[in-house]
Every structure is written in C-alpha cells, then in structure tokens.
Design an enzyme around this catalytic site. Sequence first.
Site, PDB file in Angstrom:
ATOM      1  N   GLY A   9       0.719  -1.288  -0.203  1.00  9.87           N
ATOM      2  CA  GLY A   9      -0.097  -0.467   0.150  1.00  9.87           C
ATOM      3  C   GLY A   9       1.395   0.805   0.337  1.00  9.87           C
ATOM      4  N   ILE A  10       1.904   1.180  -1.095  1.00 10.06           N
ATOM      5  CA  ILE A  10       2.665   1.981  -0.747  1.00 10.06           C
ATOM      6  C   ILE A  10       2.195   3.497  -1.010  1.00 10.06           C
ATOM      7  CG2 ILE A  10       4.903   1.761  -2.249  1.00 10.06           C
ATOM      8  CD1 ILE A  10       6.797   2.907  -0.973  1.00 10.06           C
ATOM      9  N   GLY A  12      -0.351   4.343  -1.286  1.00 14.05           N
ATOM     10  CA  GLY A  12      -1.466   5.402  -0.833  1.00 14.05           C
ATOM     11  C   GLY A  12      -1.047   6.336  -0.037  1.00 14.05           C
ATOM     12  N   LEU A  58      -2.574  -8.224  -3.450  1.00  6.23           N
ATOM     13  CA  LEU A  58      -3.091  -9.098  -1.870  1.00  6.23           C
ATOM     14  C   LEU A  58      -4.028 -10.439  -2.807  1.00  6.23           C
ATOM     15  CD1 LEU A  58      -4.695  -6.098  -0.083  1.00  6.23           C
ATOM     16  CD2 LEU A  58      -2.547  -7.584   0.702  1.00  6.23           C
ATOM     17  N   LEU A  79      -0.093  -2.029   5.171  1.00  8.67           N
ATOM     18  CA  LEU A  79      -0.703  -0.963   4.114  1.00  8.67           C
ATOM     19  C   LEU A  79      -2.323  -1.040   3.632  1.00  8.67           C
ATOM     20  CD1 LEU A  79       1.591   2.026   5.378  1.00  8.67           C
ATOM     21  CD2 LEU A  79       0.351   0.620   6.747  1.00  8.67           C
ATOM     22  N   SER A 124      -8.323  -1.032  12.449  1.00  9.42           N
ATOM     23  CA  SER A 124      -8.935   0.386  11.962  1.00  9.42           C
ATOM     24  C   SER A 124      -9.809   0.565  13.432  1.00  9.42           C
ATOM     25  CB  SER A 124      -9.964   0.449  11.199  1.00  9.42           C
ATOM     26  OG  SER A 124     -10.331   1.668  10.733  1.00  9.42           O
ATOM     27  N   GLU A 126     -13.063   1.803  12.880  1.00 11.38           N
ATOM     28  CA  GLU A 126     -14.201   0.746  12.820  1.00 11.38           C
ATOM     29  C   GLU A 126     -14.197  -0.161  13.157  1.00 11.38           C
ATOM     30  OE1 GLU A 126     -16.819   1.855   9.626  1.00 11.38           O
ATOM     31  OE2 GLU A 126     -16.135   4.311  10.351  1.00 11.38           O
ATOM     32  N   TYR A 148     -16.312  -3.623   5.001  1.00  6.26           N
ATOM     33  CA  TYR A 148     -15.380  -2.894   5.429  1.00  6.26           C
ATOM     34  C   TYR A 148     -14.390  -3.268   7.043  1.00  6.26           C
ATOM     35  CZ  TYR A 148     -10.483  -0.136   6.848  1.00  6.26           C
ATOM     36  OH  TYR A 148      -9.661   0.516   7.019  1.00  6.26           O
ATOM     37  N   HIS A 178      -6.909   9.170  10.326  1.00  3.55           N
ATOM     38  CA  HIS A 178      -5.803  10.434  10.525  1.00  3.55           C
ATOM     39  C   HIS A 178      -5.763  10.693   8.939  1.00  3.55           C
ATOM     40  CE1 HIS A 178      -4.583   6.049  10.295  1.00  3.55           C
ATOM     41  NE2 HIS A 178      -4.270   6.487   9.086  1.00  3.55           N
TER      42      HIS A 178
END
Length: 320
Positions: A9-10, A12, A58, A79, A124, A126, A148, A178
């Site tokens: 996830g670099i 992102g 992934l 990530l 998360s 969430e 999610y 964040h």
Amino acid sequence: MAKRALITGITGQDGSYLADHLLEQGYEVFGMVRRSSTETLGRVAHLQDRVEFLQADLLDQASLDRAVQDAAADEIYNLAAQSFVPTSWSQPSLTGEFTGLGVLRLLESVRKLDPRARFYQASSSEMFGKVREVPQNELTPFHPRSPYAVAKTFGHHITVNYRESYGLYAVSGILFNHESPRRGREFVTRKITDAVARIKLGLAGELRLGNLDAQRDWGYAGDYVRAMHLMLQQPEPGDFVIATGRTHSVREFLEIAFGHAGLKWEDHVVQDPRYMRPAEVDQLRGDAGKARRELGWEPTVSFEQLVTMMVDSDLALLGG
Ligand code: NAP
Ligand code: GDD
C-alpha cells in the site's frame, strides 16, 4: 547495515508518509505495488529513486511470496486494503478478499519465507463501530458496522492468531481516522477541503454531503506513521490504539474549513441521501493511553491545524 522494510500500500496516503519516515530513519525501503494500466505512483513520485518497487497483489499468493522473499525485510507493514467504507457495501466480496483474506495471505508468506520479520497490520477504529464505550481502548469489544469493518476485524484477529500460533512478531495498530493533504478525495475531510478551494476560486458552487452529525477522532497521518514504526521497535509484540482522544463532527470540520477561506459552509453545502450509509458509525473517540505510556507517542498536530493545513494545500494545488 541498514534495516530493510517492505510496505504494502505504498502508493496510498499512509504508505507514502511511512516511506518518507523510514527513509529518514536510514531504512532501505521496498514498496509493493499492484499492476495498473495507469500511473499510481503520484504520492511517492518524490521517492522514486529511493524506493525499490516490487509488483504483487493481495489476491495473489505467489506474488506475495515473491515480494516477501525478494525484500527479505526486517519489518513488513501491511497497509494495502480496499479502504473506502461505502465501496465495501457495493463490492463486499472484493473488500473481504483484499482487506480480510489479503492479511492472511501475507501472513502465510511471512510465516513460510521470512518468519523473523516483524509484521504490522493496519487495523482500524471502524472495528469498534457501534461503540460499546467511550473512549475506545485496546480492550473495548468490536461491533463492526460495514463489510469493510468486518474484514478489518478478521485481519486484526488473524494477526493476533498468527502471533499466538506461530510466535511471529505480529502487531495490530488500531488507528483512528487520520488525514493529510495526501488523503484520497473521496474521504469526507479531503472532499471538503478540495471543495472549499474550488468554491473559493470560483470553480464550483456547491458541495454535496451525507451525514453531518457523524463524529470522528481525526489526527494527522504524519503523526500516525511514527506510531506504526514505534510499535515494531518494542521488546515484545503488542496491539495499540492510536488516536488524539478528541472527537469532532463533520459539521465542525465544515465550520473551520470554510471559515479559513472566508466562506460560510451553510451557503454551499447540500445534504444528499446518496451519501448516507446503510449503517453508520456515529461516534469514535480513542484512548491512546497505552501508546503514550509504552511507545512515548504523542500527536503533534491539532484538529484546527489539520483542517487549515489541508485547505491551504488544496488552495495551493489549484493555484490559489
Ligand atoms: P489508501 O490511501 O486507500 O491506500 C490503500 C493502498 O492499498 C493503496 O496503495 C492501494 O494501491 C493498495 N491496494 C489496494 N488493494 C490492493 C491489492 N489488491 N493489492 C495490493 N495493493 C492494494 O489507504 P490509507 O488511508 O493510506 O490507509 C492505509 C491502511 O490503513 C489501509 O489498510 C486502511 O484500511 C487502514 N486505515 C486507515 C485509516 C485512515 O484514517 N487513513 C485508519 C485506520 C486504518 P493502489 O494505489 O494501486 O490503489
Ligand atoms: N466519504 C464521505 N463522503 N463521508 C461522508 C460524507 C461524504 O459525502 N458525508 C458525511 N460523511 C461522513 C460519513 O458518513 C462518516 O461518518 C464520516 O463522514 C467519515 O467518513 P470517511 O471520511 O469516508 O471515513 P470513515 O470514517 O468512513 O473511514 C476512514 O477511517 C477509518 C478509521 O476509522 C477510512 O480511512 C477507513 O479506511 C478507516 O479505517
């Protein structure tokens, strides 16, 4: 010898800030990217000569095995995910595959091929969903409210399970929202600051939003990636909540963002049922006491500074 880190996830928001931070710390950084017909390296364009990119997805175990083997990393930060909550209702299976089973696939690669690596999972707030207590800490029960959040809850538990089953140094960072100037434009903060800049410069007139009463514990992404790194430097692996401890409504975000540009949000914001969610997370507020005590971590950017930083950045991007 320099430590080696692999970041999935670099491309992102968080991946780009974490790469900045680890390079500053003298790490050799490997970034996992998935194949795309268009350029996705915008957020790490400034690092292209300093990061080695490895292609993997992934969904594809063989590609993850190869990335883990080639990076031979001391630290692996997972990530990558389908991270946008509304999309998880329209693409629930894919979200489960990326955000849930993807964690398991990566852990399997680590267990088989690089078990001495330290592993960070991007969990998360969430997961707390319909919250059982306020504020939420590492012991608060989960009640996920979206596909999610359900997938992230699987990712969290499988990380703890691999730690307990195989003795991996695997940790779960339970991060509250964040944001930053590099936030995706579909998330509410950036959607607002981008609209403020457009309205200020006469490029748009209105902003359509969903639930203005939702409350989030919003921090600055640059502060939160420091916490990820600190979590992997501890003598024993453990899970941590990372949050500011303060909560604000979308309405308060609007007030500061529009106010900073000399505008009144009531003149421009239209509520649109299209942006309401089938199940909402009404209020999140984190207790990062454990991170303060054990990691020495503190956020450095206040809510007001975060909002104004994002508005200023969007104005500058549009030439204002
Ligand atoms: P983001 O900006 O949406 O980035 C997600 C990254 O995952 C992108 O690099 C994306 O690549 C990659 N990705 C998605 N599907 C993939 C796949 N199948 N294979 C490989 N890579 C894939 O998310 P973020 O805000 O930086 O968040 C980072 C992580 O923290 C996510 O797991 C998110 O769920 C979690 N998290 C975020 C927050 C927050 O407030 N930001 C809070 C708690 C947890 P492309 O560029 O190719 O799309
Ligand atoms: N995106 C969006 N768009 N959100 C809106 C809108 C809108 O037009 N109008 C109101 N909202 C409300 C949402 O209903 C939600 O309550 C809140 O704004 C925040 O939405 P997002 O910015 O999309 O973030 P999120 O809280 O759903 O999820 C983010 O934070 C999680 C951590 O708590 C994402 O980064 C997740 O990946 C992350 O795990």
